[in-house]
Design a protein around this motif. Structure first.
Motif, PDB file in Angstrom:
ATOM      1  N   ALA A 127       0.819  -1.204   0.000  1.00 24.29           N
ATOM      2  CA  ALA A 127       0.000   0.000   0.000  1.00 24.29           C
ATOM      3  C   ALA A 127       0.860   1.265   0.000  1.00 24.29           C
ATOM      4  N   VAL A 128       1.923   1.261   0.800  1.00 24.73           N
ATOM      5  CA  VAL A 128       2.803   2.426   0.868  1.00 24.73           C
ATOM      6  C   VAL A 128       3.474   2.666  -0.484  1.00 24.73           C
ATOM      7  N   VAL A 129       4.023   1.597  -1.084  1.00 22.47           N
ATOM      8  CA  VAL A 129       4.678   1.743  -2.388  1.00 22.47           C
ATOM      9  C   VAL A 129       3.664   2.172  -3.444  1.00 22.47           C
ATOM     10  N   PHE A 133       9.716  12.953 -11.594  1.00 20.29           N
ATOM     11  CA  PHE A 133      11.072  12.411 -11.502  1.00 20.29           C
ATOM     12  C   PHE A 133      11.146  11.270 -10.495  1.00 20.29           C
ATOM     13  N   TRP A 134      10.660  11.512  -9.299  1.00 21.69           N
ATOM     14  CA  TRP A 134      10.741  10.483  -8.263  1.00 21.69           C
ATOM     15  C   TRP A 134       9.792   9.327  -8.562  1.00 21.69           C
ATOM     16  N   THR A 135       8.664   9.620  -9.213  1.00 21.45           N
ATOM     17  CA  THR A 135       7.767   8.538  -9.605  1.00 21.45           C
ATOM     18  C   THR A 135       8.440   7.617 -10.617  1.00 21.45           C
ATOM     19  N   GLY A 136       9.228   8.193 -11.519  1.00 19.10           N
ATOM     20  CA  GLY A 136       9.972   7.364 -12.468  1.00 19.10           C
ATOM     21  C   GLY A 136      10.965   6.455 -11.775  1.00 19.10           C
ATOM     22  N   LEU A 137      11.623   6.965 -10.748  1.00 16.53           N
ATOM     23  CA  LEU A 137      12.560   6.125  -9.994  1.00 16.53           C
ATOM     24  C   LEU A 137      11.826   5.010  -9.252  1.00 16.53           C
ATOM     25  N   VAL A 138      10.680   5.338  -8.665  1.00 10.57           N
ATOM     26  CA  VAL A 138       9.893   4.306  -7.981  1.00 10.57           C
ATOM     27  C   VAL A 138       9.438   3.247  -8.970  1.00 10.57           C
ATOM     28  N   LEU A 173       1.891   5.366 -20.634  1.00  4.85           N
ATOM     29  CA  LEU A 173       3.050   6.127 -21.096  1.00  4.85           C
ATOM     30  C   LEU A 173       3.692   6.939 -19.975  1.00  4.85           C
ATOM     31  N   ASP A 174       2.890   7.515 -19.099  1.00  6.52           N
ATOM     32  CA  ASP A 174       3.452   8.340 -18.030  1.00  6.52           C
ATOM     33  C   ASP A 174       3.961   7.461 -16.899  1.00  6.52           C
ATOM     34  N   ASN A 175       4.859   8.002 -16.097  1.00  7.87           N
ATOM     35  CA  ASN A 175       5.513   7.231 -15.036  1.00  7.87           C
ATOM     36  C   ASN A 175       4.524   6.727 -13.990  1.00  7.87           C
ATOM     37  N   ARG A 176       3.497   7.525 -13.691  1.00  7.80           N
ATOM     38  CA  ARG A 176       2.544   7.116 -12.655  1.00  7.80           C
ATOM     39  C   ARG A 176       1.769   5.871 -13.088  1.00  7.80           C
ATOM     40  N   SER A 177       1.257   5.885 -14.299  1.00  9.59           N
ATOM     41  CA  SER A 177       0.500   4.732 -14.788  1.00  9.59           C
ATOM     42  C   SER A 177       1.394   3.501 -14.894  1.00  9.59           C
ATOM     43  N   PHE A 178       2.611   3.711 -15.378  1.00 10.49           N
ATOM     44  CA  PHE A 178       3.507   2.557 -15.511  1.00 10.49           C
ATOM     45  C   PHE A 178       3.897   2.001 -14.149  1.00 10.49           C
ATOM     46  N   ALA A 179       4.097   2.862 -13.152  1.00 10.52           N
ATOM     47  CA  ALA A 179       4.452   2.381 -11.811  1.00 10.52           C
ATOM     48  C   ALA A 179       3.349   1.490 -11.250  1.00 10.52           C
ATOM     49  N   LEU A 180       2.088   1.907 -11.448  1.00  8.04           N
ATOM     50  CA  LEU A 180       0.977   1.096 -10.959  1.00  8.04           C
ATOM     51  C   LEU A 180       0.878  -0.219 -11.734  1.00  8.04           C
ATOM     52  N   LEU A 181       1.163  -0.190 -13.041  1.00  7.08           N
ATOM     53  CA  LEU A 181       1.186  -1.418 -13.833  1.00  7.08           C
ATOM     54  C   LEU A 181       2.263  -2.369 -13.320  1.00  7.08           C
ATOM     55  N   ALA A 182       3.467  -1.844 -13.105  1.00 11.62           N
ATOM     56  CA  ALA A 182       4.563  -2.682 -12.615  1.00 11.62           C
ATOM     57  C   ALA A 182       4.234  -3.255 -11.243  1.00 11.62           C
ATOM     58  N   PHE A 226      17.081   0.291  -3.980  1.00 10.00           N
ATOM     59  CA  PHE A 226      18.207   0.331  -4.917  1.00 10.00           C
ATOM     60  C   PHE A 226      18.020   1.434  -5.955  1.00 10.00           C
ATOM     61  N   ALA A 227      16.783   1.657  -6.388  1.00  8.14           N
ATOM     62  CA  ALA A 227      16.534   2.659  -7.424  1.00  8.14           C
ATOM     63  C   ALA A 227      16.469   4.077  -6.874  1.00  8.14           C
ATOM     64  N   VAL A 228      15.963   4.247  -5.658  1.00 10.83           N
ATOM     65  CA  VAL A 228      15.672   5.586  -5.146  1.00 10.83           C
ATOM     66  C   VAL A 228      16.809   6.150  -4.295  1.00 10.83           C
ATOM     67  N   LEU A 229      17.415   5.314  -3.435  1.00  7.09           N
ATOM     68  CA  LEU A 229      18.384   5.840  -2.468  1.00  7.09           C
ATOM     69  C   LEU A 229      19.566   6.568  -3.105  1.00  7.09           C
ATOM     70  N   PRO A 230      20.176   6.050  -4.195  1.00  7.38           N
ATOM     71  CA  PRO A 230      21.297   6.810  -4.781  1.00  7.38           C
ATOM     72  C   PRO A 230      20.911   8.225  -5.197  1.00  7.38           C
ATOM     73  N   SER A 231      19.713   8.398  -5.764  1.00  4.85           N
ATOM     74  CA  SER A 231      19.284   9.742  -6.164  1.00  4.85           C
ATOM     75  C   SER A 231      19.006  10.626  -4.948  1.00  4.85           C
ATOM     76  N   VAL A 232      18.535  10.019  -3.861  1.00  2.76           N
ATOM     77  CA  VAL A 232      18.336  10.790  -2.629  1.00  2.76           C
ATOM     78  C   VAL A 232      19.666  11.342  -2.141  1.00  2.76           C
ATOM     79  N   PHE A 233      20.683  10.504  -2.142  1.00  3.52           N
ATOM     80  CA  PHE A 233      22.003  10.957  -1.687  1.00  3.52           C
ATOM     81  C   PHE A 233      22.591  11.987  -2.648  1.00  3.52           C
ATOM     82  N   GLN A 234      22.418  11.767  -3.965  1.00  6.02           N
ATOM     83  CA  GLN A 234      22.964  12.711  -4.936  1.00  6.02           C
ATOM     84  C   GLN A 234      22.253  14.059  -4.883  1.00  6.02           C
ATOM     85  N   THR A 235      20.972  14.059  -4.546  1.00  5.18           N
ATOM     86  CA  THR A 235      20.189  15.298  -4.551  1.00  5.18           C
ATOM     87  C   THR A 235      20.388  16.116  -3.280  1.00  5.18           C
TER      88      THR A 235
END
Length: 643
Positions: A328-330, A340-345, A461-470, A573-582
């Motif tokens: 549910a959280v994810v 941007f962050w939705t694409g990483l998720v 096509l958009d990151n939000r729809s694809f995230a829910l599909l995945a 793995f996908a989100v944490l590196p960008s958190v540190f870089q940002t």
């Protein structure tokens, strides 16, 4: 021709030094050191720091880096990790050393600074002298490499065969307990062995750096290539390992004579030679039935050890509220985050599906496969090829490609049935490296590093729809894994994981392993197809087998058996590196990788992973709270209320 032979002998000499170190540490400690390349990189990088960046004289820099820092690193790693692994299960040994190989290089870069395309000097003074004996071309670095191998072999042979120290090492190989009873400290002997091993790793790293470059990939390739000689020696025979290493170097060099160095075929064949050697020897051992895991230590060692180190210790936390809450959280993240962050998720969820294959193979099956990323890559490339070049719908292409990859996993499972866990790990890593060189680098798939375009479905096509599909795909496959775990087939898988020998007497070994291989391959290929959809391109470089080692480190850090562990690992793995870089300085960008690697190292202490470990701690805390209430005369919480 003579020049190629001379160059091949130099390359083979480096392989031989590495192989000698791997053989000695394995026979004396029972640990096959997958972190050898990382240790070689650490010492070679420190040598570069002293000699090039600090301007130290070459002899002083070499002595301090190889002769002082190298052994000190080996002693430190023995205290922190290796001493805990001797009687651990093969799974724990392999994953813990893989975790070290993941964490150590970025930790070195964090301390000494990251180098980009550094041309590293060897041990020869600059400029490097070149000689032409009998028309062949040989430089001073190659001569030093020959001399280094001769010195290592002579000193090693004399010490092991004709000195009291060698007698102690051989006694430790046979039985640590009996060695202690004879008045010899096993700890001191082991510390010495690992110090020498780290010294040899540093020597090999410095010697290979002028040709392979001072990079993690170059050093890791050195490690993987040296594995072939060690496998040929059946992990024990030092002379055989050295002979095969020299032959391997010569063959690699001579083959280049007949190939155009600028051709794609040369780029594919030459790096594959060591792994073809390894594959031949592994299959030969399997056919002869001589590739099982040898128990560490003698019978007395295993009898006096209190814990059942060889038993699988990976457990799955009970209950369904925590997994549902995690889903549910994810699922809410794409609804509240920006694009941007939705694409990483979304990328993390796709990766979680690929990691779910590791949950099947390692968590359920108790096997150590290091090629799940290769199956994911095959699924991604085939799906993108069908979609872009044949006009298939993207999701149909992902599904069909996954089905087509399944026979590859089944064949690999059948070939590895008679192999022990360590050999299975080596076979699967070899398969991944061969696929990388011979399939992924083909022009049809590689396309100058750009891969193959992979469009998303029109309604996602958009990151939000694809995230829910995945996430929906992950939930379906995760539910399938849970049902498989509770089915009759799942009980058979559990039986094989706990006692393979006992399961074979019931006829369960072969069918169960083939089943796990087939399902895990399908799941990995589907995950690879989802990753291609997330990137909107199938990128072969994203499916490098060495990156797969990082995937494994992330998965076991979180927990290899809980299904939801794959989801947490993928998103992290996908989100944490960008958190540190940002939000942190650039030099801290590698911190997540270091943490993932150290988490795998901690598997030696907590084999169940973070999720199961915290669940166990919460249960213990609840029992302690109920005990206090009972002593105080208060009513206790009904057992089972805490999930």
């Amino acid at each position: 021709m003579l020049s190629y032979v001379v160059a091949g002998l130099a390359l083979g000499a480096v392989y031989a030094i590495a192989a000698a170190s791997l053989v000695v540490t394995h026979v004396s400690s029972g640990v096959f050191n997958f972190a050898f390349g990382a240790m070689a990189f650490a010492v070679a990088r420190f040598y570069y720091f002293l000699y090039v960046e600090q301007g130290w004289p070459l002899p002083l820099a070499a002595v301090v880096a190889i002769g002082v820092f190298g052994p000190a690193l080996g002693v430190l790693l023995y205290v922190v990790l290796f001493r805990h692994l001797r009687l651990r299960s093969p799974l724990v040994k392999i994953v813990a050393t893989i975790g070290l190989s993941v964490a150590l290089p970025p930790l070195v870069d964090l301390v000494l600074g990251r180098l980009v395309n550094a041309t590293a000097p060897g041990l020869a003074p600059q400029p490097v002298a070149v000689y032409r004996p009998f028309g062949a071309v040989v430089d001073m670095n190659q001569l030093i490499t020959y001399a280094g191998l001769v010195v290592v072999l002579i000193i090693g042979t004399v010490l092991l065969r004709f000195t009291d120290l060698g007698l102690k090492v051989r006694a430790l190989v046979d039985s640590e307990a009996l060695t202690a009873m004879s008045g010899v400290s096993p700890t001191r002997v082991s510390v010495g062995v690992w110090a020498v091993s780290s010294l040899l790793a540093g020597l090999a790293g410095v010697l290979v750096a002028p040709t392979a470059g001072l990079s993690v990939d170059g050093m890791t390739f050195l490690m993987a290539a040296a594995f072939a000689a060690v496998v040929a020696a059946r992990l024990r025979s030092l002379p055989t390992a050295v002979a095969v290493a020299l032959a391997m170097g010569v063959v690699t060099s001579v083959i280049q004579r007949s190939l155009d160095p600028q051709s794609a075929l040369s780029a594919q064949i030459v790096p594959s030679v060591p792994f073809l050697f390894m594959l031949v020897f592994l299959l030969a051992h399997a056919v002869r039935g001589r590739a099982g895991d040898s128990p560490a230590g003698g019978a007395l060692d295993r009898a006096v050890r209190a814990e059942a180190a060889g038993a699988p210790a990976i457990t799955a936390p009970s209950g369904f509220l925590a997994p549902l809450a995690t889903l549910a959280v994810v699922g809410c993240l794409p609804l509240v985050l920006d694009d941007f962050w939705t694409g990483l998720v979304a990328t993390g969820i796709a990766l979680a599906t690929a990691l779910l294959s590791g949950t099947l193979v390692t968590g359920e099956g108790g096997m150590i496969w290091l090629c799940q990323i290769t199956f994911a890559g095959l699924g991604a490339l085939f799906a993108a090829d069908l979609t872009t070049n044949s006009g298939w719908p993207p999701l149909a292409a992902v599904l069909v490609s996954a089905v087509c990859v399944v026979p590859v996993g089944v064949v690999l499972g059948l070939l590895t049935i008679r192999l022990g866990n360590l050999y299975v790990a080596l076979v699967t890593l070899t398969f991944g490296l061969l696929a990388q060189n011979l399939v992924f680098l083909r022009d049809r798939f590689y396309n100058s590093g750009q891969g193959i375009y992979m469009p998303r479905p029109a309604w996602a096509l958009d990151n939000r729809s694809f995230a829910l599909l995945a996430l929906a795909v992950f939930a379906v496959l995760g539910l399938f894994v849970v049902n498989l775990r509770r089915s009759t087939a799942g009980l058979a898988v559990t039986a094989v994981r706990w006692s393979e020998a006992g399961s074979r007497t019931l006829g369960l070994g072969v069918p169960v392993k083939v089943l796990v291989s087939a399902v895990a391959t399908f799941v990995a290929a589907v995950g690879g197809g989802l990753l291609a959809l997330a990137y909107q391109s199938a990128l072969p470089d994203s499916f490098n087998p060495f990156t797969g080692l990082v995937w494994l480190a992330v998965l076991v850090t979180v927990g290899a058996r809980p299904v939801v562990g794959a989801l947490v690992a993928g998103v992290a793995f996908a989100v944490l590196p960008s958190v540190f870089q940002t939000y942190l300085p650039t030099r801290w960008a590698e911190i997540p990788v270091i943490l993932f690697g150290l988490g795998a190292v901690m598997l030696a202490r907590n084999p169940e992973g973070i999720i199961a470990m915290h669940a166990r701690q919460l249960r213990e805390l609840e029992r302690w709270r109920q005990g206090r209430r009972a002593r105080a005369g208060e009513p206790s919480t009904p057992e089972g209320e805490l999930v």
